[in-house]
Design a protein around this motif. Structure first.
Motif, PDB file in Angstrom:
ATOM      1  N   LYS A  65      -3.837  -7.382  -3.073  1.00  0.00           N
ATOM      2  CA  LYS A  65      -4.519  -8.591  -2.565  1.00  0.00           C
ATOM      3  C   LYS A  65      -4.919  -9.192  -1.502  1.00  0.00           C
ATOM      4  O   LYS A  65      -6.207  -9.994  -1.191  1.00  0.00           O
ATOM      5  N   GLU A  66      -4.130  -8.593   0.070  1.00  0.00           N
ATOM      6  CA  GLU A  66      -4.759  -8.243   0.866  1.00  0.00           C
ATOM      7  C   GLU A  66      -6.824  -7.407   1.096  1.00  0.00           C
ATOM      8  O   GLU A  66      -6.691  -7.568   2.550  1.00  0.00           O
ATOM      9  N   LEU A  67      -6.137  -6.838   0.354  1.00  0.00           N
ATOM     10  CA  LEU A  67      -7.569  -6.139   0.625  1.00  0.00           C
ATOM     11  C   LEU A  67      -8.905  -6.246   0.132  1.00  0.00           C
ATOM     12  O   LEU A  67      -8.341  -6.424  -1.075  1.00  0.00           O
ATOM     13  N   SER A  68     -10.208  -5.563   0.606  1.00  0.00           N
ATOM     14  CA  SER A  68     -11.263  -5.815  -0.181  1.00  0.00           C
ATOM     15  C   SER A  68     -11.018  -4.605  -0.996  1.00  0.00           C
ATOM     16  O   SER A  68      -9.981  -4.004  -1.412  1.00  0.00           O
TER      17      SER A  68
ATOM     18  N   LEU B 255       3.076   8.239   4.208  1.00  0.00           N
ATOM     19  CA  LEU B 255       2.021   8.241   5.757  1.00  0.00           C
ATOM     20  C   LEU B 255       0.859   8.325   5.944  1.00  0.00           C
ATOM     21  O   LEU B 255      -0.465   8.193   6.839  1.00  0.00           O
ATOM     22  N   ARG B 256       0.759  10.005   5.582  1.00  0.00           N
ATOM     23  CA  ARG B 256      -0.130  11.212   6.605  1.00  0.00           C
ATOM     24  C   ARG B 256      -1.540  10.880   5.233  1.00  0.00           C
ATOM     25  O   ARG B 256      -2.292  10.762   5.801  1.00  0.00           O
ATOM     26  N   ALA B 257      -1.107  10.720   3.830  1.00  0.00           N
ATOM     27  CA  ALA B 257      -2.523  10.569   2.936  1.00  0.00           C
ATOM     28  C   ALA B 257      -3.141   9.257   3.344  1.00  0.00           C
ATOM     29  O   ALA B 257      -4.351   8.501   3.000  1.00  0.00           O
ATOM     30  N   ILE B 258      -2.112   8.031   4.130  1.00  0.00           N
ATOM     31  CA  ILE B 258      -3.022   6.942   4.091  1.00  0.00           C
ATOM     32  C   ILE B 258      -3.897   6.812   5.272  1.00  0.00           C
ATOM     33  O   ILE B 258      -4.516   6.158   5.395  1.00  0.00           O
ATOM     34  N   ASP B 259      -2.969   7.587   6.054  1.00  0.00           N
ATOM     35  CA  ASP B 259      -4.006   7.511   7.416  1.00  0.00           C
ATOM     36  C   ASP B 259      -5.314   8.545   7.041  1.00  0.00           C
ATOM     37  O   ASP B 259      -6.304   8.366   7.824  1.00  0.00           O
ATOM     38  N   LEU B 260      -5.656   9.698   6.303  1.00  0.00           N
ATOM     39  CA  LEU B 260      -6.463  10.836   6.224  1.00  0.00           C
ATOM     40  C   LEU B 260      -7.559   9.873   5.351  1.00  0.00           C
ATOM     41  O   LEU B 260      -8.843   9.779   5.814  1.00  0.00           O
ATOM     42  N   ILE B 261      -7.213   8.605   4.633  1.00  0.00           N
ATOM     43  CA  ILE B 261      -8.129   8.315   4.027  1.00  0.00           C
ATOM     44  C   ILE B 261      -8.751   7.438   4.638  1.00  0.00           C
ATOM     45  O   ILE B 261      -9.709   6.143   4.479  1.00  0.00           O
ATOM     46  N   GLY B 262      -8.180   6.255   5.928  1.00  0.00           N
ATOM     47  CA  GLY B 262      -8.344   5.606   6.802  1.00  0.00           C
ATOM     48  C   GLY B 262      -8.025   4.205   6.698  1.00  0.00           C
ATOM     49  O   GLY B 262      -8.446   3.238   6.981  1.00  0.00           O
ATOM     50  N   LEU B 263      -6.873   4.732   5.981  1.00  0.00           N
ATOM     51  CA  LEU B 263      -5.743   3.022   5.650  1.00  0.00           C
ATOM     52  C   LEU B 263      -5.393   2.857   6.805  1.00  0.00           C
ATOM     53  O   LEU B 263      -4.171   1.995   6.642  1.00  0.00           O
TER      54      LEU B 263
ATOM     55  N   PHE C  89      -2.136  -0.476   7.326  1.00  0.00           N
ATOM     56  CA  PHE C  89      -2.615  -1.837   5.740  1.00  0.00           C
ATOM     57  C   PHE C  89      -1.430  -0.848   5.845  1.00  0.00           C
ATOM     58  O   PHE C  89      -0.933  -1.526   4.117  1.00  0.00           O
ATOM     59  N   GLU C  90      -0.201   0.043   5.598  1.00  0.00           N
ATOM     60  CA  GLU C  90       1.113   0.406   4.495  1.00  0.00           C
ATOM     61  C   GLU C  90       1.418  -0.854   4.403  1.00  0.00           C
ATOM     62  O   GLU C  90       2.480  -0.474   3.439  1.00  0.00           O
ATOM     63  N   SER C  91       1.858  -2.140   5.215  1.00  0.00           N
ATOM     64  CA  SER C  91       3.008  -3.141   4.509  1.00  0.00           C
ATOM     65  C   SER C  91       1.785  -3.925   3.625  1.00  0.00           C
ATOM     66  O   SER C  91       2.330  -5.358   3.463  1.00  0.00           O
ATOM     67  N   ALA C  92      -0.165  -4.037   3.519  1.00  0.00           N
ATOM     68  CA  ALA C  92       0.018  -4.870   2.592  1.00  0.00           C
ATOM     69  C   ALA C  92      -0.214  -5.175   1.531  1.00  0.00           C
ATOM     70  O   ALA C  92       0.463  -3.390   1.067  1.00  0.00           O
TER      71      ALA C  92
ATOM     72  N   VAL D  53       0.398  -1.151  -0.663  1.00  0.00           N
ATOM     73  CA  VAL D  53       0.211   0.147  -0.191  1.00  0.00           C
ATOM     74  C   VAL D  53       0.839   0.869   0.227  1.00  0.00           C
ATOM     75  O   VAL D  53       0.759   2.033  -0.745  1.00  0.00           O
ATOM     76  N   GLN D  54       1.940   1.218   0.827  1.00  0.00           N
ATOM     77  CA  GLN D  54       2.877   2.493   0.602  1.00  0.00           C
ATOM     78  C   GLN D  54       3.597   2.714  -0.060  1.00  0.00           C
ATOM     79  O   GLN D  54       3.512   4.074  -1.049  1.00  0.00           O
TER      80      GLN D  54
END
Length: 466
Positions: A147-150, A130-138, A141-144, A107-108
């Motif tokens: 295929k592991e995600l819905s 990381l700031r964008a991932i946090d903003l969007i609610g993930l 899951f940075e290291s996912a 993801v990252q």
């Protein structure tokens, strides 16, 4: 990450994108010109969400790609902050329908990829990602891997990847259409909250959609596009406060207004089909092409679904509002459009002012037994549906009542993409089989008239073609 300026309807600033007289024409494999956009002009300003709304063939995605600078218009100009584009638009980022994630990256890493393309220094990428991932609610899951995600989580990655570059304008191409209803509703709600909460690191949003309620829920302005080629048919302002309540009478009134615009095309299309059904032309390759207009594709509906709509309509006195039908039977309002298209095309219903009324032909089909219903459907399809009419006429000109599917695909590609042509032929085969007008031999890849030797189970006579 900078703070966005989304403040809702009525508060707009300088022009970010200016499209002036955009025309786009593609060339088909046989050298014909295929116009997709014709003379489209509009502006996108700071502080507004604009929806491009239209059906298939309206050129919505093509227009979005012209705005992004991914393709050049055949004529006209796209400008960013007053400067005409000569390549990719430096002030926009895109979110796609298909997620478009690289499966071998986390993801990252997928989010950081967008910054690499814009030469963001490496030491800044991780922090901003990381700031964008946090903003969007993930967060978490940075290291996912994708295929592991819905599906909803994968689309969140797409949003984070677009937001991390802090574009002036976020361009979204049907971003919720690949998601289930609940996930899509959740993401739309979060998008609205981010925009209204001034947490969005963008100054404007341009969204392509075919979903009327989605456009009314999200947009400050709705541009309704006509089809083949795409033109701006109407512009509507949405002045409702956010968050918007779908039960609000004003919300319903706007949905009805857009429906009135879209279904007005159906009346003209129905008239065109009626003229086509009355015209007698020699059966030839050119006649087949003329009888398969790209501006009247076959809707993806079954005979059973069509009958269900007409039965409901007959039980409600023969006439009702489209929005009322959707609400009473818990449909997504846009789910009715293909059924309405089919009913109008086949002369079984009429639409005016966002209301649908059943015709005598539609009432007869709704109450018919199975065999009679097939006969009525066959007569209507063979006379009023251009592609069905063309297939039956073409098959009847051959000595053995059969033609390779490639013949029809080649004809359809003059007005459709390869995938759309295959999809249209698939719908035609389903309609033809139900009506016993023709059959499809999958082993030989052939369409055949009833009674052709070697095609099991086909013995009925085809309905007459006007």
């Amino acid at each position: 990450m900078s703070t966005g300026t989304g403040t809702g309807a009525g508060t707009v600033g300088p022009v970010i994108v200016d499209a002036e007289s955009i025309t786009k024409t593609f060339t088909t494999p046989d050298g014909r010109a295929l116009p997709v956009l014709d003379g489209i002009s509009f502006t996108l300003r700071e502080g507004e969400i604009v929806a491009l709304l239209g059906k298939s063939g309206s050129g919505k995605s093509t227009l979005l790609r012209c705005i992004a600078g991914l393709i050049a218009p055949s004529s006209g100009t796209v400008s960013y902050r007053g400067a005409p584009l000569n390549g990719a638009n430096p002030g926009v980022a895109m979110v796609f329908q298909s997620f478009a994630l690289l499966p071998w990256l986390t993801v990252q890493q997928n989010v950081e990829l967008a910054m690499q393309a814009r030469d963001v220094p490496e030491e800044q990428r991780a922090e901003r990602a990381l700031r964008a991932i946090d903003l969007i609610g993930l967060d978490g899951f940075e290291s996912a891997y994708p295929k592991e995600l819905s599906g909803g989580m994968r689309q969140r990655v797409g949003f984070a990847r677009a937001l991390v570059v802090e574009p002036d304008a976020l361009l979204m191409d049907e971003p919720f259409s690949a998601l289930d209803v609940l996930t899509a509703a959740n993401l739309r709600g979060e998008l609205t909250r981010l925009w209204e909460g001034r947490e969005f690191p963008v100054k404007s949003v341009l969204i392509v959609t075919h979903n009327i309620e989605e456009a009314v829920q999200l947009a400050d302005r709705i541009l309704v596009l006509s089809s083949n080629p795409g033109r701006i048919r109407a512009e509507l302002e949405v002045r409702l406060p956010r968050p918007r309540d779908r039960r609000d009478p004003q919300f319903d009134a706007l949905v009805d207004a857009v429906y009135g615009i879209l279904t007005g095309r159906e009346e003209r299309a129905h008239a065109a089909v009626a003229e086509l059904a009355e015209a007698e032309a020699a059966v030839s390759a050119s006649a087949v092409r003329a009888a398969t207009p790209a501006d009247l594709p076959l809707p993806e509906v079954s005979a059973g679904g069509l009958s269900g709509l007409l039965e409901i309509l007959a039980a409600r006195g023969g006439e009702d509002g489209l929005a009322e039908l959707a609400e009473d039977f818990n449909f997504e309002i846009d789910d009715l459009l293909p059924l309405v298209d089919a009913a109008v095309m086949l002369g079984m219903a009429r639409v005016a002012d966002a209301r649908i009324s059943i015709t005598d032909e539609g009432r007869a089909f709704a109450v018919a037994d199975i065999d009679t219903g097939k006969e009525l459907f066959a007569q209507a399809a063979a006379q009023r549906a251009p592609l069905i009419r063309a297939i039956v006429k073409a098959l009847r000109t051959t000595t053995d009542g059969s033609l390779r599917e490639g013949f029809f695909l080649d004809v359809l590609r003059r007005g459709f993409s390869a995938d759309e042509a295959r999809h249209q032929l698939g719908i035609a085969i389903d309609w033809g089989r139900y009506a016993e007008l023709f059959e499809y031999d999958a082993e030989r890849g052939e369409l055949v008239l009833p009674g052709v030797p070697g095609v099991p189970g086909v013995t009925a006579e085809a309905a007459p073609v006007a």
